[in-house]
Scaffold this motif. Sequence first.
Motif, PDB file in Angstrom:
ATOM      1  N   ILE A  90       0.852  -1.195   0.000  1.00 41.45           N
ATOM      2  CA  ILE A  90       0.000   0.000   0.000  1.00 41.45           C
ATOM      3  C   ILE A  90       0.886   1.243   0.000  1.00 41.45           C
ATOM      4  O   ILE A  90       1.844   1.328   0.771  1.00 41.45           O
ATOM      5  CB  ILE A  90      -0.917   0.007   1.236  1.00 41.45           C
ATOM      6  CG1 ILE A  90      -1.849  -1.206   1.207  1.00 41.45           C
ATOM      7  CG2 ILE A  90      -1.741   1.286   1.302  1.00 41.45           C
ATOM      8  CD1 ILE A  90      -2.677  -1.356   2.454  1.00 41.45           C
ATOM      9  N   SER A  93      -3.660   6.119   1.070  1.00 41.95           N
ATOM     10  CA  SER A  93      -5.046   5.820   1.442  1.00 41.95           C
ATOM     11  C   SER A  93      -5.717   7.145   1.750  1.00 41.95           C
ATOM     12  O   SER A  93      -5.074   8.202   1.721  1.00 41.95           O
ATOM     13  CB  SER A  93      -5.109   4.886   2.653  1.00 41.95           C
ATOM     14  OG  SER A  93      -4.678   5.557   3.817  1.00 41.95           O
ATOM     15  N   ASN A 106      -5.137  -0.836   5.178  1.00 42.09           N
ATOM     16  CA  ASN A 106      -5.480  -1.902   4.224  1.00 42.09           C
ATOM     17  C   ASN A 106      -6.989  -2.088   4.108  1.00 42.09           C
ATOM     18  O   ASN A 106      -7.465  -2.670   3.135  1.00 42.09           O
ATOM     19  CB  ASN A 106      -4.815  -3.226   4.619  1.00 42.09           C
ATOM     20  CG  ASN A 106      -5.009  -3.582   6.074  1.00 42.09           C
ATOM     21  OD1 ASN A 106      -4.930  -2.709   6.934  1.00 42.09           O
ATOM     22  ND2 ASN A 106      -5.238  -4.826   6.364  1.00 42.09           N
ATOM     23  N   THR A 163       0.976  -9.831   6.423  1.00 41.61           N
ATOM     24  CA  THR A 163      -0.409 -10.284   6.308  1.00 41.61           C
ATOM     25  C   THR A 163      -0.777 -11.218   7.453  1.00 41.61           C
ATOM     26  O   THR A 163      -1.897 -11.189   7.963  1.00 41.61           O
ATOM     27  CB  THR A 163      -0.619 -11.002   4.962  1.00 41.61           C
ATOM     28  OG1 THR A 163      -0.367 -10.083   3.903  1.00 41.61           O
ATOM     29  CG2 THR A 163      -2.030 -11.535   4.825  1.00 41.61           C
ATOM     30  N   SER A 239      -9.564  -8.050   0.923  1.00 45.22           N
ATOM     31  CA  SER A 239      -8.130  -8.026   1.117  1.00 45.22           C
ATOM     32  C   SER A 239      -7.490  -7.217  -0.009  1.00 45.22           C
ATOM     33  O   SER A 239      -8.079  -7.021  -1.066  1.00 45.22           O
ATOM     34  CB  SER A 239      -7.586  -9.449   1.135  1.00 45.22           C
ATOM     35  OG  SER A 239      -6.185  -9.440   1.060  1.00 45.22           O
ATOM     36  N   THR A 240      -6.253  -6.791   0.217  1.00 45.80           N
ATOM     37  CA  THR A 240      -5.553  -6.054  -0.826  1.00 45.80           C
ATOM     38  C   THR A 240      -4.525  -6.915  -1.517  1.00 45.80           C
ATOM     39  O   THR A 240      -3.824  -6.454  -2.390  1.00 45.80           O
ATOM     40  CB  THR A 240      -4.854  -4.825  -0.236  1.00 45.80           C
ATOM     41  OG1 THR A 240      -3.978  -5.251   0.801  1.00 45.80           O
ATOM     42  CG2 THR A 240      -5.876  -3.845   0.305  1.00 45.80           C
TER      43      THR A 240
END
Length: 241
Positions: A90, A93, A106, A163, A239-240
Amino acid sequence: MRTTRAYGAQGSEKELTLRTIERRDPRLDDVAVRVTYCGVCHSDLSALHAHAADGDGLLVPGHEFVGEVVAVGDAVTRFAVGDQVAVGNIVDSCGTCAMCRAGQENFCAEFPTLTYGGRDRHDGSTTLGGYSGEYVVRENFVYHRPAHLDPAAVAPLLCAGVTVWEPLRRWAAGPGMTVGVAGLGGSGTSRCGSPRRWVRASSCSPARPERRTTPAPSGPTTSWSPPTTRTSPAPPARSTC
Ligand SMILES: [Zn+2]
Ligand SMILES: [Zn+2]
């Protein structure tokens, strides 16, 4: 505008080739990073296949990399030229929604800007990933790399590693706690490998009974409730990576 070399696929190309790409000049809160190592995530392969099918624009994969800071914007306070850093999946945002304010970008309500294949929130350009010589990214999404960690081994921690690390930390997993991992792929394996000082791995996969080390549960199971210490809203189910 800056230029650098990158491995990318244009349009319906099925293979990555070396080419020259542009990077923006650092904005006030940007850090320019010379990429030294970039992990190869399975998502990169999926993105390449999907991109070839769509045949649209340039794809440069790579969303887990480490490197050295080579330039900083005038408002950057946490980094200086020469710092060893790492960047994950990422790069931006909204910064204002509940999840962003809780430090869980996320799950940004507006969806975070991904390191590649994302849409830059200022100029609308498509983000190009870390299979490149240089990356320019907002300071808030850059992390110092501890000097004692092997830079060649750190990059995967920025995707598969974090993660699984984040939920373990989130729920204060530790000695005596039993946790479940859905699948021992890249992420699951890193979960069982990195913090092995306090995680004992077992598998109950019916597809690989020879690897079973504990009996699969039978009969009714009890439900699990999160601790009451949760302080941020429950994340949406997406999820990303
Ligand atoms: Zn990944
Ligand atoms: Zn947000």
